[in-house]
Structure formats: C-alpha cells, structure tokens
Scaffold this active site. Structure first.
Site, short mmCIF file in Angstrom:
data_model
loop_
_atom_site.label_atom_id
_atom_site.label_comp_id
_atom_site.label_asym_id
_atom_site.label_seq_id
_atom_site.Cartn_x
_atom_site.Cartn_y
_atom_site.Cartn_z
CE LYS A 191 -1.98 3.00 2.34
NZ LYS A 191 -1.85 4.23 1.53
CD GLU A 266 12.87 0.70 8.11
OE1 GLU A 266 13.38 -0.41 7.96
OE2 GLU A 266 12.97 1.62 7.29
CB CYS A 300 13.36 8.79 8.15
SG CYS A 300 14.37 7.65 7.20
CD GLU A 403 9.99 13.11 11.11
OE1 GLU A 403 8.81 12.76 11.23
OE2 GLU A 403 10.88 12.36 10.64
P1 NAD Z 1 2.37 8.41 7.40
O1 NAD Z 1 2.63 7.64 8.65
O2 NAD Z 1 1.34 9.47 7.44
O3 NAD Z 1 1.96 7.43 6.22
C1 NAD Z 1 2.75 6.31 5.88
C2 NAD Z 1 1.85 5.24 5.26
O4 NAD Z 1 0.97 4.75 6.27
C3 NAD Z 1 0.96 5.76 4.13
O5 NAD Z 1 0.90 4.79 3.11
C4 NAD Z 1 -0.40 5.91 4.80
O6 NAD Z 1 -1.48 5.80 3.91
C5 NAD Z 1 -0.36 4.75 5.78
N1 NAD Z 1 -1.29 4.90 6.92
C6 NAD Z 1 -1.68 6.03 7.54
N2 NAD Z 1 -2.54 5.73 8.54
C7 NAD Z 1 -2.68 4.39 8.56
C8 NAD Z 1 -3.42 3.48 9.35
N3 NAD Z 1 -4.21 3.89 10.35
N4 NAD Z 1 -3.31 2.15 9.10
C9 NAD Z 1 -2.51 1.70 8.10
N5 NAD Z 1 -1.81 2.53 7.29
C10 NAD Z 1 -1.89 3.85 7.53
O7 NAD Z 1 3.80 8.96 6.96
P2 NAD Z 1 4.13 9.92 5.74
O8 NAD Z 1 3.70 11.30 6.14
O9 NAD Z 1 3.63 9.32 4.49
O10 NAD Z 1 5.73 9.82 5.70
C11 NAD Z 1 6.58 10.62 6.43
C12 NAD Z 1 7.00 9.93 7.72
O11 NAD Z 1 7.69 8.72 7.41
C13 NAD Z 1 8.01 10.77 8.50
O12 NAD Z 1 7.68 10.74 9.86
C14 NAD Z 1 9.33 10.06 8.26
O13 NAD Z 1 10.31 10.25 9.25
C15 NAD Z 1 8.90 8.63 8.17
N6 NAD Z 1 9.92 7.84 7.49
C16 NAD Z 1 10.68 6.97 8.23
C17 NAD Z 1 11.71 6.23 7.63
C18 NAD Z 1 12.57 5.28 8.43
O14 NAD Z 1 13.26 4.48 7.83
N7 NAD Z 1 12.57 5.34 9.75
C19 NAD Z 1 11.96 6.39 6.26
C20 NAD Z 1 11.16 7.29 5.54
C21 NAD Z 1 10.14 8.00 6.17
#
Ligand code: NAD
Length: 511
Positions: A191, A266, A300, A403
């Site tokens: 997804k 992550e 991240c 962040e």
């Molecule tokens: P997000 O958590 O809003 O979304 C990530 C994914 O989760 C999306 O596909 C979203 O549709 C899905 N999602 C959201 N709510 C959900 C739920 N209730 N159940 C299941 N899936 C759900 O994150 P974002 O805004 O897309 O990405 C940015 C974030 O990702 C930042 O916090 C960044 O630090 C983090 N990130 C972490 C790493 C790492 O390796 N630690 C790498 C890249 C990004």
C-alpha cells in the site's frame, strides 16, 4: 546530457498515459479499476497540476489482494531459491531499463530534485540484486551441539505480508522493503502513500512484465484509514512492514494486535549532528548541509538538529548560513535544482507553521523562514519554502523536539561532551545520529552513549545493505538490511535430535 527542457518534455511524454487512464490496483496479476470506484486526484507539488486520477481501495479490494497473496504463497515459497534469484535479477534489469522514466515520474509526483532521483532508480535495482543473491540461502540456519542432542535451525517464509510505505522517496523505500520479502519467499500486498502513488504502479507494471507469478505482488491504492487499516487487520496477512510516521506506527500496532501480526516499524526522527571544535571543518560543513537540505529535508535520517561546540560555533554558523542562502530552490526537473517543493498542502502548511513557532519560542532565524512562492513561474502555485536555518535555539523548543521534515535546520550550542550527549538524548526519537570529531576515542564514546539505532562518525549516512537499519524509542521497532530483513520475513524453526539413548524422565512407572 539532459537539460531542464529535455527533462520536462520527457516527463510530459511519460506522464501522458496517466492522463487518459485511471490508476487502479494490481491484484492477482491484473491492473483493475473496480466499477464505481471513488477516485482522487493526485496533484504534482510542482504546480498543483493533476498527475493522475487514482482509485480508492475499499475493504473489498484489500481483501481480494490479501486473498491473492495468500493463495500465491505456497507455490512462491516452494520455488527453489535459485529460481527466485533469477526472477528478481530479471526484475532489477527491467527497473534499470526504465530508470529515466522512474526518476522523472518520481520527481513530478513528489517534488524531489531529479539530481537525487536519478540515483533512486539505480538504488532500487541494487536492492533487488542484493536480496536476489541471498534468496538461495535464505532458509539456511545454524546448529548448536549439546552432550546428548544436536539442535539445528532452518527458516521458512512467514506467508503473505503487508508493506505500507510513505511519500518521501517512495520508489527507493518500496524496493527496500519488497525485495527482501520476495527473496525470502513471502508474497506481498503493497500500500503506497496516497500522496505519491505513481512509481508504485510502475513497480507493479514491471512485476508483470518481469514474470513475477500472479498474486505474488499486489498493490492497492487508497487511504491509510481504510486500505492501510484493513491490510493491517487482515487475518491472512502475517506481518506488516511500515515506513511512516511515529503517529501511524502505534496505530498500526493496535490494528494488528488481534491477529498477532509481526511488526516492523520504521518511523520518524529528529536526528542530532554533533560538531566538535576539533572536527574537520569543511567536511563537517558539507555533511551538515547535505544531510538536512538534500531530498528537500523530507528524509527520516536527516540531521535536523545541529549541536555545535562553542569554540567553533560562530565560524561554523557563518559558513553554514552562506551555504544555506546559496541553495538552489527550483523546479525539480531542472538538473541544477537542489531543493524542490514540499509534497503537498498539508505538509507545506505544517513546515510553514514552524517559521512562526521559532519566533514565538525565541529562536533567531538566520536564513529563510518563509514560504517562497514558486521559483518556477513566479506565482503562488507549488509548495515551495525557503531553506531555513534557526540559531540560538534551546533543546526544549518545539523546533528542536518535533520532526519538521523540511529543509529546516535548528542549531543549538554546547560546551562539553557530556552536555552534547545529554542534548542528543533528550528527545522522544532515536533513529540516527552523526558525530564529527578528530578524537577517535570521543567518537567511540559518543557512538556508545547516544540513544539511536544508527550512528555515523565523520560521515553522512552511508548505507551498507548488509548492515542493520532502524531506530529506537519512538523511531521504531525492528531492523532492516541483510539477514535482519530475512529474520523479519521468515520464521525460525528449531529441530532437536537425540544422539542416542539419553535418560528420559519416567512418570507413571511405579508398580
Ligand atoms: P504516514 O505515517 O502518514 O503514512 C505512511 C503510510 O501509512 C501511508 O501509506 C499511509 O497511507 C499509511 N497509513 C496512515 N494511517 C494508517 C493506518 N491507520 N493504518 C494503516 N496505514 C496507515 O507517513 P508519511 O507522512 O507518508 O511519511 C513521512 C514519515 O515517514 C516521517 O515521519 C518520516 O520520518 C517517516 N519515514 C521513516 C523512515 C525510516 O526508515 N525510519 C523512512 C522514511 C520516512
């Protein structure tokens, strides 16, 4: 050599096919747009133009994808590792063939400068090759000898897994998660983030083209609250690998609890880069600038908190300010652009909000600190912000604790080593940290004391695929990379064999 103009016309050509077709889901080897699907418009952050119309998955489509992955699992699991290896290398070849298309579409979909996206496609292929080569030995285990028994372990793939990815560098991150899952023998339901669905569909096209068997790879588009939620609750899905925010991580953990799902999370970071007086000044400066202002700061592992020692503070911040003011903000397809637009309206508003938060908290804005309209056409279209440097900050300010996920750096002064460690650790996150010093003992001491999953000493975040990647505290649970990924996607079984006729306790033997 590519130019801005040639990139724009190539991107238009690649994106043209999405103008006349709805982007659907990839289920059981077929691209599907269920009739009556609700659609959403996927906007480019460059100018808010419509890049494509995307179908929103309902629980029904998620269920179909999960069932397809469940049904495809036994045959994929039983395929010899050497065969999977061949298929996954073939898949990597296809990524490389379409590297330009992937890079250009990713740039237009996410606002990431083409300068960095060119490498993303190549890195995606490298992820597949690395794990493809490990597929034949994925089931191998270890042995342990006792006086009267021998134990040995073997691993088997866990089943169908869900992979949920974010919008920052979505192509690279998706390959990073999907490649080890497939190499291990798991089937996948992916997804992608609703804000950047384009390259996930290219991956699905490549999967079909490369001959990945039907049902082994499925992609569903839609929103987290419905599609992501159903995926993380589905009884046929044995594990969820999420790359996302520290808000979503705990939600998914709760959603997966009833089916006792294995979780790899992550999540976010607010990573310190600590620059000591004795650091190699120029190299530290290059790394500090690169690790927060590359990839639009939407990364991240970005070094978003600069802890700088008092002896070099003034000189370092002056040199840093000059570099930040000189960053090239522009259209992501311009090869000279170093910073493109933020991903979308909500995130743009969030990043902008910190410009006044910094003032209210009493920090000084040395560079930037405002939205900047569009450097592309001089209008307000596009989600551009000025690269920003906050100084005279304290660690308890929101700009130091939260962040921001944009091209925004918060600088904090420190005097002594102990103070640097305390500042670095006084935060809810623990993903990465960077240490700049010419004292190797001090580098080692800090690397040991800082609470983070990954530390780099005198380096930007060099990635080594066999090494573990992941965070502690609110930055996540679990590790990726090399065998760590296989441990997540596989179950370890222990077999214990008696060597002879050892004594077995006798019960019920009294006459
Ligand atoms: P997000 O958590 O809003 O979304 C990530 C994914 O989760 C999306 O596909 C979203 O549709 C899905 N999602 C959201 N709510 C959900 C739920 N209730 N159940 C299941 N899936 C759900 O994150 P974002 O805004 O897309 O990405 C940015 C974030 O990702 C930042 O916090 C960044 O630090 C983090 N990130 C972490 C790493 C790492 O390796 N630690 C790498 C890249 C990004």
């Amino acid at each position: 050599m590519t130019t801005f103009k040639s990139n724009v016309s190539a991107a238009e050509e690649f994106l043209a096919k999405f103008k006349n077709q709805t982007i659907g889901h990839f289920i059981n080897g077929e691209m599907v747009v269920p009739s009556g699907s609700e659609l959403f418009e996927n906007l480019s952050p460059v100018d808010k133009s419509v890049v494509g119309k995307v179908a929103v998955a309902t629980e029904r489509e998620v269920d179909q994808a999960c069932e397809a992955a469940r049904d495809a699992f036994p045959a994929w699991r039983d395929m010899p590792g050497s065969e999977r290896r061949k298929l996954l290398h073939h898949f990597a070849d296809k990524i490389e063939e379409r590297a330009d298309e992937i890079a250009l579409i990713e740039s237009m979909d996410t606002g990431q400068p083409i300068k960095f996206m060119k490498k993303a496609a190549i890195r995606g292929a490298a992820n597949f090759r690395f794990f493809a080569d490990k597929a034949p030995e994925a089931t191998a285990g270890s042995s342990s000898f006792q006086e009267e028994h021998t134990n040995f372990t073997s691993r088997s793939p866990i089943g169908a897994v869900g992979i949920i990815t974010p919008w920052n560098t979505p192509f690279m991150l998706s390959t990073w998660k999907i490649a080890p899952a497939l190499a291990a023998g798991c089937t996948v339901v992916h997804k992608p983030a609703e804000l950047s669905p384009m390259t996930a569909m290219l991956l699905a096209e490549i999967a079909k083209d490369a001959g990945i068997p039907n049902g082994v790879w499925n992609t569903i588009n839609g929103f987290g609250q419905v599609a992501g939620k159903r995926l993380s609750e589905h009884p046929d899905i044995k594990a969820i690998a999420l790359v996302g925010s520290s808000i979503t991580g705990p939600l998914i953990m709760k959603q997966g609890a009833d089916t006792l799902k294995r979780m790899h999370l992550e999540l976010g970071g607010k990573n310190p880069v600590i620059v000591f007086d004795d650091a190699d000044f120029d190299r530290a400066l290059d790394a500090v600038v690169f690790m927060i202002y590359s990839l639009n700061g939407e990364r991240c592992t970005s070094s978003s908190r600069l802890l700088v020692q008092s002896g070099i503070k003034d000189k370092f911040l002056a040199a840093l300010a000059k570099r930040v003011a000189n960053l090239q903000v522009g259209h992501p397809l311009d090869p000279n652009t170093e910073i493109g637009p933020m991903i979308g309206q909500v995130h743009y508003d969030k990043v902008n909000s910190y410009f006044s938060v910094a003032k209210d908290d009493g920090a000084e804005t040395l560079v930037g600190g405002a939205p900047c309209g569009s450097p592309v056409n001089g209008t307000e279209e596009g989600y551009y912000v000025e690269p920003t440097l906050f100084v005279e900050a304290k660690n308890n300010m929101r700009i130091a604790q939260e962040e921001i996920f944009g091209p925004v750096l918060t600088a904090i002064e420190f005097d002594a080593e102990d103070e640097a460690i305390k500042l670095a650790n006084d935060i809810e996150f623990g993903l990465a940290g960077y240490i700049w010093t010419n004292d190797s003992g001090r580098g080692m001491r800090l690397a040991r004391s800082i609470e983070a999953g990954m530390l780099w000493v005198n380096s930007e975040n060099n990635r080594n695929l066999p090494s573990p990647f992941g965070g502690v505290k609110m930055s996540g649970v679990g590790r990726d990379g090399g065998d760590y990924s296989f441990d997540f996607y596989m179950e370890t079984k222990n077999v214990c064999v008696a060597l002879g006729t050892h004594k077995i306790p006798v019960l019920g033997g009294l006459s």
